[in-house]
Design an enzyme around this catalytic site. Structure first.
Site, short mmCIF file in Angstrom:
data_model
loop_
_atom_site.label_atom_id
_atom_site.label_comp_id
_atom_site.label_asym_id
_atom_site.label_seq_id
_atom_site.Cartn_x
_atom_site.Cartn_y
_atom_site.Cartn_z
NE ARG A 112 51.87 51.96 61.06
CZ ARG A 112 51.72 52.44 62.14
NH1 ARG A 112 51.52 51.51 63.32
NH2 ARG A 112 50.78 53.76 62.52
CD GLU A 211 54.68 58.56 65.28
OE1 GLU A 211 53.50 58.11 66.22
OE2 GLU A 211 54.14 59.09 64.40
NE ARG A 215 55.38 53.46 63.41
CZ ARG A 215 54.80 54.70 63.08
NH1 ARG A 215 54.44 54.83 61.95
NH2 ARG A 215 54.15 55.32 64.10
CB CYS A 257 51.67 58.45 68.74
SG CYS A 257 49.86 59.11 68.71
CB THR A 259 46.71 56.77 67.76
OG1 THR A 259 47.97 56.82 67.15
CG2 THR A 259 45.94 58.09 68.38
NE ARG A 266 46.94 53.57 58.82
CZ ARG A 266 47.11 53.85 57.31
NH1 ARG A 266 47.98 53.31 56.64
NH2 ARG A 266 46.11 54.49 56.68
NE ARG A 295 45.60 57.51 58.57
CZ ARG A 295 46.78 57.32 59.28
NH1 ARG A 295 47.81 56.91 58.38
NH2 ARG A 295 46.79 57.23 60.44
CD GLU A 300 47.56 61.17 61.15
OE1 GLU A 300 46.93 61.15 62.18
OE2 GLU A 300 48.81 60.78 61.02
#
Length: 346
Positions: A112, A211, A215, A257, A259, A266, A295, A300
């Site tokens: 993603r 978020e 995505r 974010c 990260t 990811r 994970r 998460e």
């Protein structure tokens, strides 16, 4: 706003780098969209168990609040202020892309990326009107997809119970309950302006205004990473004909974010490793070497079930998309080899 009470036992990067001096320097500043330091740090202040603790409300926040964001980015990504991000979305540059041809270990593969529109604030800084506009732009672009990628959009606000149950069963549905996102302002006006798109065979999926504004997810059963990446790249090429994503030479693709900067990618597998699960020190030594995260199967903050883990790349900024996926491929190859060796000893 006064300097927040951050206890000594707090281990987030916010707690580490938000000194009283930095706070005084930044507390009265706002971006052109009106996004403030108080908004940027609220999630980490309200959730002291955060790993990071900060969110950006627009691309400008990374510049305006750089004295806070830069050391966080440096520690998480090993990325300096003077560094420049490079992108490579060429699937032909990947090696060893079918990780588990017999399907003995890998249950599924998913890649993603996060994307945000260039002419809008990020999710934490969006107004309700802007979020609705983002949804309309994105949905129009998604409905232009054809062939394998064509599908249907399901807005959350009027989703039927039948569709909701099916999307939960498919592990597609995102939910409001994440307290870290809620504190960051990313759940405001729920569920309006949000939804899910998937193609007809459910191998391509887009979350809208979770978020990040998009995505974009490519996935399938078993371990053919090459096919999953090819589908994702094909979708991105089509969407970029209709949408302009915010991107910078320093931080790459901009996300809410820190990260998820850079590739905002990811790449992960769900993999059965019951023997390695008995030796987590060995397990982590392998994943650390290949820059991977472990994970649980529900994402998460979740736990492993029956020796099944979610393994993904950790590096996102300062590496290309191909390099990030190759990290995952190389590490998973070693994990499978070690699991095989341990199974022979048992």
């Amino acid at each position: 706003m006064n300097y927040p009470n951050l206890p000594k036992e707090c281990n987030s990067l916010l707690c580490k780098y938000l000194t009283p001096e930095i706070f005084e320097q930044l507390k009265d500043k706002q971006t052109s969209n009106g996004f403030s330091l108080e908004q940027a740090i609220r999630s980490g202040v309200e959730n002291l168990d955060s790993g990071i603790g900060v969110y950006a409300g627009d691309a400008q926040a990374y510049e305006l609040f750089a004295p806070l964001f830069d050391p966080i980015i440096k520690e998480y990504h090993g990325f300096e202020k003077s560094d420049r991000h490079q992108s490579n979305l060429n699937p032909e540059d990947l090696k060893n892309t079918d990780l588990d041809p017999r399907g003995e270990y890998i249950l599924s593969t998913r890649i993603r990326v996060g994307r945000n529109l260039a002419d809008f604030p990020l999710g934490a800084g969006l107004s309700k009107t802007q979020r609705d506009e983002v949804e309309q732009y994105v949905v129009d672009a998604l409905h232009s997809l054809d062939g394998e990628l064509s599908g249907r959009y399901y807005p959350l606000y009027d989703m039927s119970s039948e569709i909701q149950a099916q999307l939960i069963k498919d592990h597609f549905l995102f939910k409001e309950g994440d307290r870290f996102l809620a504190s960051a302002g990313l759940n405001r006006d729920w569920p309006h302006g949000r939804g899910i798109f998937h193609n007809h065979d459910k191998r391509f999926l887009v979350w809208v205004n979770e978020e990040d504004q998009l995505r974009i997810i490519s996935m399938q059963q078993r371990g053919n990473v090459g096919e999953v990446f090819m589908r994702l790249v094909h979708a991105l090429e089509h969407l970029e004909k209709r949408l302009t994503f915010v991107y910078g030479d320093h931080l790459g693709y901009i996300s809410s974010c820190p990260t998820n900067l850079g590739t905002a990618m990811r790449a992960s597998v769900h993999i059965k490793l019951p023997h390695l699960a008995q030796d987590m020190e060995l397990f982590r030594s392998i994943t650390d070497h290949y820059h991977l995260q472990i994970r649980g199967v529900d994402g998460e903050h979740s736990e492993s079930k029956e020796g099944i883990f979610d393994i993904s790349n950790r590096r996102r900024l300062g590496v290309t998309e191909v390099e990030a996926i190759q990290d995952m491929i190389n590490g998973v190859e070693v994990l499978i080899a070690k699991e095989q060796a341990l199974s022979l000893k048992s």
